[in-house]
Design a protein around this motif. Structure first.
Motif, mmCIF file in Angstrom:
data_model
loop_
_atom_site.group_PDB
_atom_site.id
_atom_site.type_symbol
_atom_site.label_atom_id
_atom_site.label_comp_id
_atom_site.label_asym_id
_atom_site.label_seq_id
_atom_site.Cartn_x
_atom_site.Cartn_y
_atom_site.Cartn_z
ATOM 1 N N GLY A 30 0.785 -1.231 0.000
ATOM 2 C CA GLY A 30 0.000 0.000 0.000
ATOM 3 C C GLY A 30 0.808 1.268 0.000
ATOM 4 O O GLY A 30 0.229 2.361 -0.010
ATOM 5 N N LEU A 31 2.138 1.176 -0.018
ATOM 6 C CA LEU A 31 2.987 2.368 0.027
ATOM 7 C C LEU A 31 3.740 2.607 -1.276
ATOM 8 O O LEU A 31 4.467 3.602 -1.401
ATOM 9 C CB LEU A 31 3.997 2.251 1.172
ATOM 10 C CG LEU A 31 3.401 2.129 2.582
ATOM 11 C CD1 LEU A 31 4.510 1.960 3.608
ATOM 12 C CD2 LEU A 31 2.547 3.350 2.910
ATOM 13 N N ALA A 32 3.612 1.730 -2.254
ATOM 14 C CA ALA A 32 4.327 1.881 -3.524
ATOM 15 C C ALA A 32 3.820 3.104 -4.281
ATOM 16 O O ALA A 32 2.648 3.476 -4.200
ATOM 17 C CB ALA A 32 4.152 0.627 -4.373
ATOM 18 N N THR A 33 4.700 3.736 -5.030
ATOM 19 C CA THR A 33 4.337 4.871 -5.882
ATOM 20 C C THR A 33 4.947 4.674 -7.263
ATOM 21 O O THR A 33 5.860 3.864 -7.446
ATOM 22 C CB THR A 33 4.867 6.192 -5.306
ATOM 23 O OG1 THR A 33 6.302 6.161 -5.293
ATOM 24 C CG2 THR A 33 4.353 6.430 -3.890
ATOM 25 N N ARG A 34 4.459 5.417 -8.230
ATOM 26 C CA ARG A 34 5.000 5.317 -9.582
ATOM 27 C C ARG A 34 6.481 5.689 -9.602
ATOM 28 O O ARG A 34 7.291 5.034 -10.260
ATOM 29 C CB ARG A 34 4.207 6.220 -10.523
ATOM 30 C CG ARG A 34 2.785 5.712 -10.806
ATOM 31 C CD ARG A 34 2.000 6.744 -11.610
ATOM 32 N NE ARG A 34 0.686 6.258 -12.006
ATOM 33 C CZ ARG A 34 -0.380 6.261 -11.212
ATOM 34 N NH1 ARG A 34 -0.257 6.692 -9.942
ATOM 35 N NH2 ARG A 34 -1.540 5.800 -11.639
ATOM 36 N N ALA A 35 6.829 6.745 -8.884
ATOM 37 C CA ALA A 35 8.231 7.173 -8.856
ATOM 38 C C ALA A 35 9.118 6.108 -8.221
ATOM 39 O O ALA A 35 10.233 5.839 -8.691
ATOM 40 C CB ALA A 35 8.359 8.491 -8.092
ATOM 41 N N GLY A 36 8.617 5.483 -7.156
ATOM 42 C CA GLY A 36 9.389 4.436 -6.496
ATOM 43 C C GLY A 36 9.595 3.235 -7.403
ATOM 44 O O GLY A 36 10.677 2.640 -7.436
ATOM 45 N N ILE A 37 8.563 2.870 -8.147
ATOM 46 C CA ILE A 37 8.676 1.742 -9.074
ATOM 47 C C ILE A 37 9.656 2.080 -10.189
ATOM 48 O O ILE A 37 10.459 1.236 -10.611
ATOM 49 C CB ILE A 37 7.288 1.384 -9.638
ATOM 50 C CG1 ILE A 37 6.411 0.807 -8.518
ATOM 51 C CG2 ILE A 37 7.405 0.385 -10.789
ATOM 52 C CD1 ILE A 37 4.960 0.604 -8.907
ATOM 53 N N ALA A 38 9.630 3.313 -10.674
ATOM 54 C CA ALA A 38 10.578 3.730 -11.712
ATOM 55 C C ALA A 38 12.013 3.623 -11.196
ATOM 56 O O ALA A 38 12.903 3.148 -11.918
ATOM 57 C CB ALA A 38 10.270 5.160 -12.157
#
Length: 379
Positions: A30-38
């Motif tokens: 629940g804490l993942a973000t698009r920037a983090g995945i990138a």
């Protein structure tokens, strides 16, 4: 031709990237973000946004709240849509078929059970799958069926406990629910579940399941080995006692490991007895059971010394119903292994499994999740 190859390659790359993105969302809790995945994948922001748009459109991912500010615009968090997507996990045993609806976070939503008067049949399995499918309005992503015996894709090549030979269970369940069906050996499923939550024994271990039968799963570098004919770990029907007075096994041979160290044998129960219906701990405390448990532990330790040395896997996890036997059984196993050290081999370490009793449906469900979506709840 070259253009078709290029398109196939692009499609394969996108599928790989989709799997990576979904795994990071699942692991992010629940804490993942698009920037983090990138950042984690090395993909561009535009590519990640496109991947996430596809996962959201497919109903697998939801946007959540705004993440904590890091000085700029607050990013939107992402989470797996657990409520709209589920797995059906079924466990088949000789006198009991049970199943659960499991969400994409690994939590059991609902469970059902059916006790059979004789050994379980294919129709019993079908009935449980129908009940589970009817108990949820969510999309069924996959069906997992955990069975004792040799599993080869959709086929159960042989299950001595169930009396099944060359049963195409995948075909038998094909019309019950419109989702892929994945079969998994019971010891493999238990090993997968235990390995996912425990870091105690590392990536190389032997998982031995003791219940109404005996099976094993070999984990090397984090992967469960299947063997040349999907029979890796089938140690239950290796003879360990010899002579006309050795106990007769259901497979037709005498003195099989299963007849000596299965929990039913250790407790003096008949072959195929429903261990879910008895108090294993209370039976294990009886004087007659204590004698059988000590003798069975010695036989198991001696058998595992050979297996551990052959595979160079020094860590052994005892699962199935074995943890209910309590500290005496594993104590006897440890003591016997220590009495007979194998030169040039690593000494064996033993522990009980952590999940088999509390989360029985998780291993098969994770197997189906990995096979269908390429992601897992692994540690």
């Amino acid at each position: 031709m070259a253009d078709d190859h290029g398109k196939a390659t692009q499609s394969a790359v996108r599928e790989r990237n989709l799997t990576s993105a979904l795994q990071l969302v699942l692991s992010g809790e629940g804490l993942a973000t698009r920037a983090g995945i990138a950042r984690r994948t090395g993909l561009t922001s535009a590519t990640v946004s496109s991947l996430l748009a596809g996962l959201i459109a497919d109903g697998l991912v939801l946007e959540g709240s705004l993440a904590e500010s890091t000085g700029g615009k607050r990013a939107t968090t992402l989470r797996v849509d657990a409520s709209r997507n589920v797995l059906l996990s079924v466990i088949v045993q000789p006198g009991l078929v049970r199943g659960a609806v499991v969400d994409l976070l690994g939590d059991v939503v609902q469970s059902v059970a059916h006790r059979t008067t004789a050994t379980a049949t294919v129709e019993d399995v079908r009935a449980i799958v129908r009940r589970l499918a009817g108990a949820t309005t969510a999309r069924v992503v996959a069906v997992a069926v955990q069975v004792p015996g040799i599993v080869d894709a959709d086929l159960i090549r042989e299950s001595v406990q169930l009396g099944w030979v060359d049963v195409d269970l995948g075909r038998e369940l094909a019309g019950v629910v419109s989702a892929p069906v994945h079969l998994v050996n019971d010891a493999d499923a238990e090993a997968i579940a235990d390995y996912a939550i425990s870091e105690e024994f590392g990536a190389n271990q032997l998982f031995v399941s003791l219940s109404t039968g005996v099976g094993a799963a070999v984990i090397v570098d984090g992967d469960v080995l299947q063997g040349a004919t999907h029979r890796a770990g089938e140690i239950g029907h290796v003879p360990v006692l010899f002579g006309d007075d050795a106990p007769l096994c259901a497979c037709g041979n005498r003195g099989c490991l299963e007849e000596v160290v299965s929990v039913t044998s250790l407790l003096g129960l008949p072959h195929g007895a429903d261990l879910e219906a008895v108090d294993v701990a209370a039976l294990a405390a009886l004087p007659a059971s204590r004698e059988r448990i000590a003798a069975g532990a010695r036989a198991l330790a001696r058998a595992l010394l050979m297996v551990g040395a052959a595979l160079d896997v020094p860590n052994v996890v005892l699962g199935g119903a074995a943890p209910k036997l309590g500290p005496d059984f594993i104590g006897h196993v440890r003591a016997e292994a220590a009495r007979h050290p194998v030169r040039a081999a690593m000494p064996l370490s033993f522990r009980y499994a952590k999940t088999a009793q509390e989360q029985p449906f998780r291993g098969a469900a994770q197997y189906a999740l990995q096979a269908t979506l390429g992601v897992s709840w692994a540690r």
